[in-house]
Motif scaffolding. Structure first.
Motif, short mmCIF file in Angstrom:
data_model
loop_
_atom_site.label_atom_id
_atom_site.label_comp_id
_atom_site.label_asym_id
_atom_site.label_seq_id
_atom_site.Cartn_x
_atom_site.Cartn_y
_atom_site.Cartn_z
N ILE A 1 0.74 -1.13 -0.03
CA ILE A 1 -0.07 0.16 -0.10
C ILE A 1 0.75 1.27 0.12
CG2 ILE A 1 -1.52 1.27 1.24
CD1 ILE A 1 -2.67 -1.46 2.32
N ALA A 2 0.64 2.06 -0.90
CA ALA A 2 1.39 3.39 -0.96
C ALA A 2 1.28 4.09 0.20
CB ALA A 2 0.78 4.40 -2.21
N PRO A 3 2.47 4.94 0.72
CA PRO A 3 2.07 5.85 1.82
C PRO A 3 1.07 6.89 1.76
CG PRO A 3 4.57 5.56 1.11
CD PRO A 3 3.77 4.94 0.03
N THR A 4 0.32 7.25 2.59
CA THR A 4 -0.49 8.22 2.68
C THR A 4 -0.18 9.64 2.99
OG1 THR A 4 -1.76 7.44 4.52
CG2 THR A 4 -2.64 6.64 2.35
N GLU A 5 0.69 9.58 4.13
CA GLU A 5 1.12 10.86 4.54
C GLU A 5 2.43 10.70 5.58
OE1 GLU A 5 -0.55 14.16 7.74
OE2 GLU A 5 -2.11 12.81 6.77
N ARG A 6 3.28 11.57 5.72
CA ARG A 6 4.39 11.53 6.61
C ARG A 6 4.08 12.28 7.83
NH1 ARG A 6 9.55 10.11 6.29
NH2 ARG A 6 9.57 9.93 3.93
N GLN A 7 3.99 11.93 8.92
CA GLN A 7 3.84 12.49 10.09
C GLN A 7 5.03 13.66 10.56
OE1 GLN A 7 0.64 11.75 12.04
NE2 GLN A 7 0.57 11.37 9.74
N PRO A 8 4.69 14.62 11.23
CA PRO A 8 5.47 15.36 11.91
C PRO A 8 6.65 14.78 12.69
CG PRO A 8 3.44 16.31 12.23
CD PRO A 8 3.21 14.94 11.81
N ASP A 9 6.52 13.61 13.16
CA ASP A 9 7.63 12.82 13.88
C ASP A 9 8.52 12.13 12.91
OD1 ASP A 9 6.01 10.62 13.22
OD2 ASP A 9 5.75 9.97 15.17
N ILE B 1 5.57 7.24 8.75
CA ILE B 1 5.02 7.33 7.64
C ILE B 1 3.51 6.37 7.64
CG2 ILE B 1 4.77 6.64 4.96
CD1 ILE B 1 7.73 6.89 5.18
N LEU B 2 2.44 7.02 7.26
CA LEU B 2 1.11 6.45 7.60
C LEU B 2 1.06 5.44 6.13
CD1 LEU B 2 -1.28 9.07 8.65
CD2 LEU B 2 -0.19 7.17 10.06
N VAL C 1 -6.58 6.02 6.33
CA VAL C 1 -7.21 6.84 5.69
C VAL C 1 -6.83 8.41 5.83
CG1 VAL C 1 -8.99 7.36 7.45
CG2 VAL C 1 -9.39 7.78 5.31
N HIS C 2 -6.66 9.32 4.77
CA HIS C 2 -5.80 10.57 4.69
C HIS C 2 -7.01 11.64 5.30
CE1 HIS C 2 -2.66 12.78 2.66
NE2 HIS C 2 -3.15 13.57 3.61
N ASP C 3 -8.21 11.45 5.35
CA ASP C 3 -9.31 12.28 5.80
C ASP C 3 -9.28 12.29 7.13
OD1 ASP C 3 -11.59 13.42 6.75
OD2 ASP C 3 -12.80 12.86 4.84
N ARG D 1 -10.52 9.47 10.11
CA ARG D 1 -9.38 9.43 10.95
C ARG D 1 -10.11 9.38 12.40
NH1 ARG D 1 -3.92 11.73 10.32
NH2 ARG D 1 -4.42 11.42 8.41
N ARG D 2 -10.42 10.23 12.75
CA ARG D 2 -11.07 10.36 13.97
C ARG D 2 -12.31 9.59 14.27
NH1 ARG D 2 -10.08 16.02 12.60
NH2 ARG D 2 -12.40 16.58 12.09
N MET D 3 -12.86 9.09 13.36
CA MET D 3 -13.88 8.42 13.64
C MET D 3 -13.53 6.70 13.61
SD MET D 3 -16.88 10.19 10.70
CE MET D 3 -17.87 8.77 11.19
N GLY D 4 -12.03 6.51 13.69
CA GLY D 4 -11.40 5.36 13.67
C GLY D 4 -11.24 4.81 12.20
N GLY D 5 -11.25 5.61 11.30
CA GLY D 5 -10.62 5.45 9.92
C GLY D 5 -11.70 4.63 9.18
N VAL D 6 -12.85 4.38 9.63
CA VAL D 6 -13.90 3.65 8.71
C VAL D 6 -15.11 4.61 8.54
CG1 VAL D 6 -15.40 1.83 8.46
CG2 VAL D 6 -13.20 1.46 9.31
N ALA D 7 -15.28 5.13 7.56
CA ALA D 7 -16.48 5.97 7.24
C ALA D 7 -16.99 6.25 6.00
CB ALA D 7 -16.17 7.56 7.80
#
Length: 177
Positions: free
Chosen positions: A1-9, A12-13, A17-19, A23-29
Motif C-alpha cells: 500500500i502506498a504511503p498516504t502521509e508523513r507525520q511530523p515525527d 509514515i502512514l 485514511v487520509h481524511d 481518521r477521528r472516526m476510527g478510519g472507517v467512514a
C-alpha cells in the motif's frame, strides 16, 4: 500500500485514511473512499457498465446498478452553497450537482461532453471516477492534492477533472455524444 502521509515525527502512514474526519472516526467512514489501484477501479467501472457483471460473474443485480445510478435525491433538493441550484444525486454518485465555487458549474468531473445520465464520484484528496453508460467509457483520475504543503484548492482540482474528462470524451471516436 502506498504511503498516504508523513507525520511530523517522521513516521509514515500506510493504509490509513487520509481524511482527518474519517481518521477521528476510527478510519472507517462512508465518505472516506477506498484504497485501490487504477486497474481495480477499471474493473469496477467495467462491472458497473455491464450492469453488475464482470468476467462472467454476477456481482450486483442489474436492477441494483440501475437504482444506484439513477437520481435518488428529492426533486426539490437545492445547494445553499451554490446559488440554491438544484442537486441531482444517485446512491453515492453525482449525476448533476452544482459546486460551491462560482460560477457554480455543474458536475465538473463529468467534463463538457459526457451527458447527464453518466455518473461519478470525486474524493476529498482529488481523485475522481466518471462512468458514461451511453458510450461505455470511464475516466479514472488518481491524485493526492492534500499534504503538508499548501494544497491545490478543490476548485482547481475539479477544473482539472473537467479538462481530463472532456479530453477523454473527445477521444472517443466511435460514439456521437
Amino acid at each position: 500500500i502506498a504511503p498516504t502521509e508523513r507525520q511530523p515525527d517522521g513516521s509514515i502512514l500506510r493504509g490509513v485514511v487520509h481524511d482527518p474526519t474519517a481518521r477521528r472516526m476510527g478510519g472507517v467512514a462512508g465518505h472516506a473512499g477506498l484504497f485501490t489501484t487504477a486497474g481495480d477501479l477499471a474493473r469496477f467501472a467495467r462491472m458497473m457498465l455491464n450492469l453488475g457483471e464482470l468476467d462472467g460473474v454476477r456481482i450486483l443485480q442489474p436492477e441494483t446498478v440501475k437504482m444506484m445510478t439513477s437520481v435518488q435525491s428529492p426533486a426539490d433538493l437545492r445547494s445553499p452553497g451554490a446559488a440554491n441550484l438544484p442537486v441531482r444525486r444517485a446512491l453515492g454518485w453525482d449525476i448533476n450537482s452544482p459546486y460551491r465555487t462560482p460560477p457554480h458549474d455543474y458536475s465538473l468531473h463529468r467534463g463538457a461532453v459526457f451527458p447527464v445520465g453518466s455518473f461519478g464520484h470525486a474524493g476529498w484528496t482529488g481523485q475522481a471516477l466518471w462512468i458514461d453508460p451511453f458510450s461505455r467509457t470511464f475516466v479514472i483520475f488518481l491524485c493526492n492534492r492534500y499534504g503538508r504543503q499548501p494544497a491545490a484548492s478543490p476548485s482547481e482540482t475539479y477544473r482539472l477533472h473537467h479538462r481530463v474528462s472532456t479530453l477523454a470524451a473527445e477521444a472517443v471516436k466511435s460514439f456521437d455524444f
